[in-house]
Design a protein around this motif. Structure first.
Motif, PDB file in Angstrom:
ATOM      1  N   ARG A  46      36.792  39.917  37.262  1.00 48.63           N
ATOM      2  CA  ARG A  46      36.568  38.597  37.863  1.00 48.63           C
ATOM      3  C   ARG A  46      37.080  38.518  39.298  1.00 48.63           C
ATOM      4  NH1 ARG A  46      34.247  35.298  34.397  1.00 48.63           N
ATOM      5  NH2 ARG A  46      34.458  35.729  32.161  1.00 48.63           N
ATOM      6  N   GLY A  47      37.499  39.675  39.818  1.00 50.67           N
ATOM      7  CA  GLY A  47      37.852  39.741  41.234  1.00 50.67           C
ATOM      8  C   GLY A  47      39.267  39.340  41.571  1.00 50.67           C
ATOM      9  N   GLY A  48      40.082  39.059  40.561  1.00 51.99           N
ATOM     10  CA  GLY A  48      41.417  38.565  40.853  1.00 51.99           C
ATOM     11  C   GLY A  48      42.443  39.630  41.167  1.00 51.99           C
ATOM     12  N   ARG A  49      42.097  40.876  40.883  1.00 53.05           N
ATOM     13  CA  ARG A  49      43.035  41.961  41.117  1.00 53.05           C
ATOM     14  C   ARG A  49      42.316  43.056  41.893  1.00 53.05           C
ATOM     15  NH1 ARG A  49      48.685  43.043  40.247  1.00 53.05           N
ATOM     16  NH2 ARG A  49      48.876  45.316  40.450  1.00 53.05           N
ATOM     17  N   ILE A  50      42.938  43.505  42.993  1.00 57.57           N
ATOM     18  CA  ILE A  50      42.327  44.513  43.862  1.00 57.57           C
ATOM     19  C   ILE A  50      43.358  45.578  44.188  1.00 57.57           C
ATOM     20  CG2 ILE A  50      41.466  44.911  46.208  1.00 57.57           C
ATOM     21  CD1 ILE A  50      40.050  42.201  46.031  1.00 57.57           C
ATOM     22  N   ASN A  51      42.911  46.807  44.230  1.00 61.49           N
ATOM     23  CA  ASN A  51      43.748  47.927  44.659  1.00 61.49           C
ATOM     24  C   ASN A  51      43.051  48.703  45.776  1.00 61.49           C
ATOM     25  OD1 ASN A  51      45.940  47.614  42.806  1.00 61.49           O
ATOM     26  ND2 ASN A  51      44.671  48.494  41.191  1.00 61.49           N
ATOM     27  N   TYR A  52      43.842  49.214  46.697  1.00 62.94           N
ATOM     28  CA  TYR A  52      43.316  50.032  47.796  1.00 62.94           C
ATOM     29  C   TYR A  52      44.139  51.310  47.926  1.00 62.94           C
ATOM     30  CZ  TYR A  52      40.786  45.932  49.555  1.00 62.94           C
ATOM     31  OH  TYR A  52      39.945  44.852  49.690  1.00 62.94           O
ATOM     32  N   ALA A  53      43.471  52.371  48.351  1.00 68.80           N
ATOM     33  CA  ALA A  53      44.190  53.561  48.768  1.00 68.80           C
ATOM     34  C   ALA A  53      44.894  53.264  50.094  1.00 68.80           C
ATOM     35  CB  ALA A  53      43.224  54.729  48.951  1.00 68.80           C
ATOM     36  N   ASP A  54      46.037  53.875  50.299  1.00 74.02           N
ATOM     37  CA  ASP A  54      46.792  53.638  51.540  1.00 74.02           C
ATOM     38  C   ASP A  54      45.959  53.999  52.769  1.00 74.02           C
ATOM     39  OD1 ASP A  54      50.044  54.639  50.221  1.00 74.02           O
ATOM     40  OD2 ASP A  54      48.969  52.734  50.143  1.00 74.02           O
ATOM     41  N   SER A  55      45.108  54.989  52.641  1.00 69.95           N
ATOM     42  CA  SER A  55      44.340  55.475  53.788  1.00 69.95           C
ATOM     43  C   SER A  55      43.302  54.475  54.283  1.00 69.95           C
ATOM     44  CB  SER A  55      43.652  56.797  53.439  1.00 69.95           C
ATOM     45  OG  SER A  55      42.794  56.618  52.324  1.00 69.95           O
ATOM     46  N   VAL A  56      42.945  53.492  53.465  1.00 71.14           N
ATOM     47  CA  VAL A  56      41.915  52.528  53.872  1.00 71.14           C
ATOM     48  C   VAL A  56      42.448  51.105  53.924  1.00 71.14           C
ATOM     49  CG1 VAL A  56      40.158  54.003  52.835  1.00 71.14           C
ATOM     50  CG2 VAL A  56      40.999  52.020  51.559  1.00 71.14           C
ATOM     51  N   LYS A  57      43.671  50.899  53.512  1.00 69.63           N
ATOM     52  CA  LYS A  57      44.236  49.556  53.472  1.00 69.63           C
ATOM     53  C   LYS A  57      44.227  48.941  54.870  1.00 69.63           C
ATOM     54  CE  LYS A  57      47.343  49.432  50.358  1.00 69.63           C
ATOM     55  NZ  LYS A  57      48.618  49.602  49.605  1.00 69.63           N
ATOM     56  N   GLY A  58      43.735  47.710  54.959  1.00 75.16           N
ATOM     57  CA  GLY A  58      43.653  47.027  56.248  1.00 75.16           C
ATOM     58  C   GLY A  58      42.352  47.294  56.992  1.00 75.16           C
ATOM     59  N   ARG A  59      41.567  48.272  56.529  1.00 78.40           N
ATOM     60  CA  ARG A  59      40.283  48.582  57.187  1.00 78.40           C
ATOM     61  C   ARG A  59      39.091  48.326  56.258  1.00 78.40           C
ATOM     62  NH1 ARG A  59      39.019  53.615  58.500  1.00 78.40           N
ATOM     63  NH2 ARG A  59      40.296  54.603  56.856  1.00 78.40           N
ATOM     64  N   PHE A  60      39.257  48.578  54.984  1.00 75.25           N
ATOM     65  CA  PHE A  60      38.172  48.409  54.010  1.00 75.25           C
ATOM     66  C   PHE A  60      38.460  47.182  53.149  1.00 75.25           C
ATOM     67  CE2 PHE A  60      36.771  53.160  53.569  1.00 75.25           C
ATOM     68  CZ  PHE A  60      36.631  53.233  54.951  1.00 75.25           C
ATOM     69  N   THR A  61      37.386  46.522  52.711  1.00 79.82           N
ATOM     70  CA  THR A  61      37.502  45.359  51.837  1.00 79.82           C
ATOM     71  C   THR A  61      36.525  45.496  50.685  1.00 79.82           C
ATOM     72  OG1 THR A  61      38.087  43.958  53.733  1.00 79.82           O
ATOM     73  CG2 THR A  61      37.422  42.854  51.694  1.00 79.82           C
ATOM     74  N   VAL A  62      37.044  45.406  49.476  1.00 88.81           N
ATOM     75  CA  VAL A  62      36.192  45.449  48.290  1.00 88.81           C
ATOM     76  C   VAL A  62      35.966  44.022  47.795  1.00 88.81           C
ATOM     77  CG1 VAL A  62      38.139  45.807  46.711  1.00 88.81           C
ATOM     78  CG2 VAL A  62      35.840  46.536  46.034  1.00 88.81           C
ATOM     79  N   SER A  63      34.757  43.748  47.345  1.00 89.52           N
ATOM     80  CA  SER A  63      34.434  42.421  46.825  1.00 89.52           C
ATOM     81  C   SER A  63      33.317  42.567  45.798  1.00 89.52           C
ATOM     82  CB  SER A  63      34.007  41.488  47.963  1.00 89.52           C
ATOM     83  OG  SER A  63      32.829  41.979  48.592  1.00 89.52           O
ATOM     84  N   ARG A  64      32.994  41.459  45.151  1.00 90.40           N
ATOM     85  CA  ARG A  64      31.916  41.473  44.176  1.00 90.40           C
ATOM     86  C   ARG A  64      31.279  40.105  44.089  1.00 90.40           C
ATOM     87  NH1 ARG A  64      34.319  43.613  38.912  1.00 90.40           N
ATOM     88  NH2 ARG A  64      32.349  42.948  37.973  1.00 90.40           N
ATOM     89  N   ASP A  65      30.005  40.107  43.739  1.00 90.27           N
ATOM     90  CA  ASP A  65      29.269  38.870  43.493  1.00 90.27           C
ATOM     91  C   ASP A  65      28.790  38.948  42.046  1.00 90.27           C
ATOM     92  OD1 ASP A  65      27.473  36.795  43.270  1.00 90.27           O
ATOM     93  OD2 ASP A  65      26.578  37.123  45.233  1.00 90.27           O
ATOM     94  N   ASN A  66      29.452  38.238  41.169  1.00 91.99           N
ATOM     95  CA  ASN A  66      29.114  38.334  39.745  1.00 91.99           C
ATOM     96  C   ASN A  66      27.808  37.637  39.402  1.00 91.99           C
ATOM     97  OD1 ASN A  66      31.326  39.909  39.277  1.00 91.99           O
ATOM     98  ND2 ASN A  66      32.580  38.289  38.389  1.00 91.99           N
ATOM     99  N   THR A  67      27.279  36.831  40.302  1.00 93.83           N
ATOM    100  CA  THR A  67      25.971  36.224  40.053  1.00 93.83           C
ATOM    101  C   THR A  67      24.843  37.207  40.371  1.00 93.83           C
ATOM    102  OG1 THR A  67      25.722  35.318  42.288  1.00 93.83           O
ATOM    103  CG2 THR A  67      26.907  33.981  40.677  1.00 93.83           C
ATOM    104  N   GLU A  68      25.173  38.244  41.152  1.00 98.44           N
ATOM    105  CA  GLU A  68      24.182  39.237  41.553  1.00 98.44           C
ATOM    106  C   GLU A  68      24.431  40.609  40.932  1.00 98.44           C
ATOM    107  OE1 GLU A  68      21.515  38.712  43.366  1.00 98.44           O
ATOM    108  OE2 GLU A  68      21.947  36.610  43.844  1.00 98.44           O
ATOM    109  N   ASN A  69      25.441  40.717  40.085  1.00 99.55           N
ATOM    110  CA  ASN A  69      25.797  42.017  39.490  1.00 99.55           C
ATOM    111  C   ASN A  69      25.968  43.095  40.553  1.00 99.55           C
ATOM    112  OD1 ASN A  69      25.480  40.752  37.004  1.00 99.55           O
ATOM    113  ND2 ASN A  69      24.535  42.548  36.065  1.00 99.55           N
TER     114      ASN A  69
END
Length: 124
Positions: A54-77
């Motif tokens: 449901r998007g409430g918990r996110i993890n990033y690798a240290d190498s991309v933290k602050g540069r990459f953003t993960v997200s999701r649209d559950n209405t669009e799968n």
């Protein structure tokens, strides 16, 4: 059966941006955590980012933290990986994967279904 298809890869200059998409065919998309991984020649597949069902918990690798953003649209799968300030070392094949517990795991073996990958090449 869960199928994942990545798109959005390509050639980008260092410092630029790219957005990857992961279209998932699954009746229960919101129960799946989605992870992003990458693989380059001579290197093992490595964790990039992951987002819970449901998007409430996110993890990033240290190498991309602050540069990459993960997200999701559950209405669009669909899940996304926004890549900003890219570097040549980000060059790799990027894969999205689904994890049935819904928890954003950070290791390859925790994921149950995989896409075929999309190539990202960053020029210097």
């Amino acid at each position: 059966q869960v199928q994942l298809v990545e798109s959005g890869g390509g050639l980008v200059q260092a410092g630029g941006s790219l957005r990857l998409s992961c279209q998932v065919s699954a009746v229960t998309f919101t129960s799946l955590a989605i992870g992003w991984f990458r693989s380059s020649p001579g290197k093992e597949r490595e964790f990039v980012a992951a987002i819970s069902g449901r998007g409430g918990r996110i993890n990033y690798a240290d190498s991309v933290k602050g540069r990459f953003t993960v997200s999701r649209d559950n209405t669009e799968n669909t899940a996304y990986l926004q890549m900003d300030s890219v570097k040549p070392e980000d060059t790799a094949v990027y894969y999205c994967a689904a994890e049935i517990s819904g928890w954003p795991q950070t290791t390859v073996h925790e994921y149950d279904y995989w896409g075929r990958g999309t190539q990202v090449t960053v020029s210097s």
